[in-house]
Design a protein around this motif. Structure first.
Motif, PDB file in Angstrom:
ATOM      1  N   UNK A  68       0.821  -1.208   0.000  1.00  0.00           N
ATOM      2  CA  UNK A  68       0.000   0.000   0.000  1.00  0.00           C
ATOM      3  C   UNK A  68       0.859   1.263   0.000  1.00  0.00           C
ATOM      4  N   UNK A  69       2.013   1.201   0.649  1.00  0.00           N
ATOM      5  CA  UNK A  69       2.910   2.359   0.704  1.00  0.00           C
ATOM      6  C   UNK A  69       3.803   2.478  -0.531  1.00  0.00           C
ATOM      7  N   UNK A  70       3.834   1.432  -1.341  1.00  0.00           N
ATOM      8  CA  UNK A  70       4.824   1.378  -2.426  1.00  0.00           C
ATOM      9  C   UNK A  70       4.628   2.483  -3.456  1.00  0.00           C
ATOM     10  N   UNK A  71       3.384   2.847  -3.762  1.00  0.00           N
ATOM     11  CA  UNK A  71       3.176   3.893  -4.768  1.00  0.00           C
ATOM     12  C   UNK A  71       3.581   5.260  -4.235  1.00  0.00           C
ATOM     13  N   UNK A  72       3.349   5.494  -2.931  1.00  0.00           N
ATOM     14  CA  UNK A  72       3.777   6.762  -2.332  1.00  0.00           C
ATOM     15  C   UNK A  72       5.291   6.869  -2.337  1.00  0.00           C
ATOM     16  N   UNK A  73       5.966   5.765  -2.060  1.00  0.00           N
ATOM     17  CA  UNK A  73       7.439   5.753  -2.078  1.00  0.00           C
ATOM     18  C   UNK A  73       7.949   5.992  -3.493  1.00  0.00           C
ATOM     19  N   UNK A  74       7.325   5.336  -4.465  1.00  0.00           N
ATOM     20  CA  UNK A  74       7.746   5.518  -5.855  1.00  0.00           C
ATOM     21  C   UNK A  74       7.513   6.953  -6.306  1.00  0.00           C
ATOM     22  N   UNK A  75       6.404   7.550  -5.892  1.00  0.00           N
ATOM     23  CA  UNK A  75       6.101   8.930  -6.277  1.00  0.00           C
ATOM     24  C   UNK A  75       7.084   9.910  -5.657  1.00  0.00           C
ATOM     25  N   UNK A  76       7.591   9.561  -4.463  1.00  0.00           N
ATOM     26  CA  UNK A  76       8.536  10.459  -3.783  1.00  0.00           C
ATOM     27  C   UNK A  76       9.903  10.462  -4.455  1.00  0.00           C
ATOM     28  N   UNK A  77      10.183   9.428  -5.234  1.00  0.00           N
ATOM     29  CA  UNK A  77      11.441   9.340  -5.989  1.00  0.00           C
ATOM     30  C   UNK A  77      12.656   9.624  -5.122  1.00  0.00           C
ATOM     31  N   UNK A  78      12.730   8.949  -3.967  1.00  0.00           N
ATOM     32  CA  UNK A  78      13.886   9.102  -3.098  1.00  0.00           C
ATOM     33  C   UNK A  78      13.717  10.155  -2.036  1.00  0.00           C
ATOM     34  N   UNK A  79      12.679  10.949  -2.115  1.00  0.00           N
ATOM     35  CA  UNK A  79      12.438  11.976  -1.109  1.00  0.00           C
ATOM     36  C   UNK A  79      11.682  11.420   0.090  1.00  0.00           C
ATOM     37  N   UNK A  80      11.318  12.293   1.013  1.00  0.00           N
ATOM     38  CA  UNK A  80      10.581  11.860   2.187  1.00  0.00           C
ATOM     39  C   UNK A  80       9.163  11.459   1.789  1.00  0.00           C
ATOM     40  N   UNK A  81       8.588  10.578   2.580  1.00  0.00           N
ATOM     41  CA  UNK A  81       7.229  10.110   2.323  1.00  0.00           C
ATOM     42  C   UNK A  81       6.395  10.429   3.566  1.00  0.00           C
ATOM     43  N   UNK A  82       5.759  11.594   3.596  1.00  0.00           N
ATOM     44  CA  UNK A  82       5.031  12.025   4.790  1.00  0.00           C
ATOM     45  C   UNK A  82       3.988  11.026   5.269  1.00  0.00           C
ATOM     46  N   UNK A  83       3.282  10.373   4.334  1.00  0.00           N
ATOM     47  CA  UNK A  83       2.225   9.449   4.719  1.00  0.00           C
ATOM     48  C   UNK A  83       2.766   8.320   5.589  1.00  0.00           C
TER      49      UNK A  83
END
Length: 562
Positions: free
Chosen positions: A462-477
């Motif tokens: 479930x978190x994988x798309x947020x991590x991919x969207x962050x492209x190495x940046x922080x993932x607030x969610x």
């Protein structure tokens, strides 16, 4: 789009109802690759036999030699793929199992109405997964007695080896999935990571405007007194809404006093040490908490318009747009950091909403939360429509608890939508990260994966798309979830099973009691209700709260005795 988002958040919040599950601590249980498919990759499934079959931890694929059709009702909503059978991962699951699914799908908001209609008219499917707050009236056991639902205990044990292996790996999960009589009458969604069962992170909690805090040169408050002093400075600096409340006057700040004011839990709270449940107004520090909120409102420290509800509900983000609010409650993990700017809710690009573990009353006090800490989630309804093919239906459900099934459901097709390294880590392909039609990562993935909570619910996936969207940046969610889940103790009620009598009795009175309490909190904080706390408690007693509490306690005692 924003209205739709708000509706979805409402539905998500309602998942943590008064009987929503909660466990003891943030414990995860490793699952052996010998006993569970959750660590067994699809390549580790046994090689095909001469007859073309293969084995995953005791589940033989294909499930049936001849194509078999089953009917499934499911919560599903996609902007890209209307029919789940057009999703690549769903097609792969059909090929692996030889089971064709005739889907009937609705969004969560539509399902709220449809499921009630179906129960009233007797419109059944082999498998029904209505999601949200939808449940069979009287509970699963009542559904068995009514001849509507199938008692799954014998079929789980005979046909669902992967589901059983997961439960056997974690005693708390097995306890939560078992009824008071020691049997597993229903199949439950199990939660964890891609590798093992794990209590999920929180999705809401308190937060603070870190950008305004830095601008003022102030430290993050840790105690109620420190927060009060900060809010006074905010007011003196011209802020009109230094602190927010929920629309009914509730706030996670109440947990500093050990008081639960969360509407979605019906204001029940539980003491793990004494194993006793109580209704919030009867907790030790209720009076002090409510008096403090009334005083802070009179001081001008609380948003004078708090009764309109949080911005996710009301759509009014002006306090964040105009830097008028410092302490925020309750917030959602997907709108922390600068997400309300990135998602277009405000044009203020300075907004930085940072989650807080929790404010305490005195230095050194344990932080408290009231979150959903269960390894198990919703029930999967198997109806009497499936009686003549219960073996096929049971095995099809079990396939969702294998790593192979989970990957098809969440990630799609290996080599097309994702790749897998030697350690089992998933990386999305360019087809997902840079969709030729310009789709977002989530929408691009929906062509390959259904991504529903049915079966095994993976926090990693479930978190994988947020991590991919962050492209190495922080993932607030993810960061917010981890912060809110790190509190020391919980006051959430365990995942009990109410008897039909208990359920009917509590439901007869609890809605009116909750409405009475919400009106009391609002009016007392506003200063328009001047009756004493003891007078209000007497009103609650006259409304049968003591009898409701006794029934809830009886259910908890049975749960603790499992």
């Amino acid at each position: 789009m924003k209205k739709r988002l708000a509706a979805l958040i409402l539905a998500a919040a309602m998942l943590i109802s008064c009987l929503a599950a909660c466990g003891g601590n943030d414990e995860s249980a490793s699952v052996s690759g010998e006993t569970s498919s959750q660590q067994q990759s699809s390549s580790e499934a046994s090689a095909p036999e001469d007859d073309g079959t293969r084995d995953i931890n005791g589940l033989t694929l294909p499930i049936t030699p001849e194509k078999t059709e089953i009917s499934v009702l499911m919560v599903y909503d996609s902007n890209v793929i209307e029919d789940p059978n057009d999703i690549a991962g769903v097609k792969a699951m059909e090929e692996a199992t030889n089971v064709h699914v005739n889907w009937t799908v609705y969004s969560q908001t539509v399902m709220l109405e449809k499921f009630s209609q179906m129960m009233a008219t007797g419109e059944l499917f082999d498998v029904m997964f209505p999601g949200g707050t939808n449940s069979y009236s009287g509970g699963y056991q009542q559904g068995i007695e009514d001849g509507v639902l199938i008692d799954m205990d014998p079929y789980i044990k005979e046909y669902m080896p992967n589901y059983m292996a997961l439960l056997e790996s974690n005693s708390k999960a097995k306890k939560q999935a078992t009824f008071d009589d020691g049997l597993m009458h229903s199949v439950r969604v199990l939660r964890g990571t891609d590798e093992n069962l794990k209590i999920p992170g929180a999705f809401l909690g308190p937060a603070i405007r870190a950008d305004l805090l830095e601008k003022m040169g102030e430290d993050v408050p840790e105690t109620v007194d420190q927060l009060h002093d900060l809010l006074v400075k905010c007011k003196e600096a011209g802020m009109t809404a230094p602190m927010t409340l929920q629309g009914d006057g509730g706030t996670s700040l109440s947990l500093a006093w050990g008081v639960n004011t969360d509407w979605s839990t019906n204001f029940w709270q539980y003491d793990e040490e004494t194993q006793k449940v109580c209704y919030a107004p009867f907790s030790e520090n209720w009076d002090v908490y409510l008096d403090t909120m009334r005083d802070w409102y009179a001081e001008g420290l609380i948003d004078k318009n708090f009764t309109i509800g949080s911005p996710v509900i009301s759509g009014d983000y002006s306090n964040y747009e105009n830097d008028q609010c410092m302490f925020i409650d309750t917030w959602f993990n997907f709108l922390t950091g600068d997400e309300i700017y990135r998602q277009g809710f405000v044009s203020n690009d300075k907004v930085n909403i940072v989650p807080l573990t929790g404010i305490v009353l005195n230095p050194g006090d344990p932080t408290i939360w009231c979150g959903n800490e269960s390894y198990v989630n919703q029930e999967i309804y198997v109806t009497t429509e499936a009686e003549d093919k219960i073996d096929v239906v049971s095995k099809w459900i079990d396939y969702h608890y294998t790593t192979e099934g989970m990957r098809y459901k969440y990630y799609g097709i290996e080599g097309e939508s994702y790749t897998l390294d030697s350690s089992g880590e998933v990386t999305y392909t360019d087809a997902i990260l840079n969709d030729p039609d310009g789709l977002s990562i989530g929408d691009a993935l929906s062509k390959y994966a259904m991504r529903t909570y049915f079966g095994y619910q993976s926090e990693t996936a479930e978190n994988s798309t947020a991590i991919a969207s962050a492209a190495g940046g922080s993932v607030p969610v993810i960061e917010a979830s981890e912060v809110w889940s790190s509190a020391d103790i919980t006051v959430h009620v365990p995942p009990v099973t109410l008897s039909q009598e208990e359920n009917e009795y509590i439901n007869t009175y609890i809605t009116d009691i909750q409405t009475m309490l919400q009106e009391r909190m609002t009016k007392y904080i506003l200063g328009t209700d001047t009756t004493s706390h003891e007078e209000f408690r007497e009103k609650l007693k006259a409304s049968h709260i003591e009898e409701c509490t006794a029934r809830m306690q009886a259910a908890i005692d049975r749960y603790n005795a499992r």
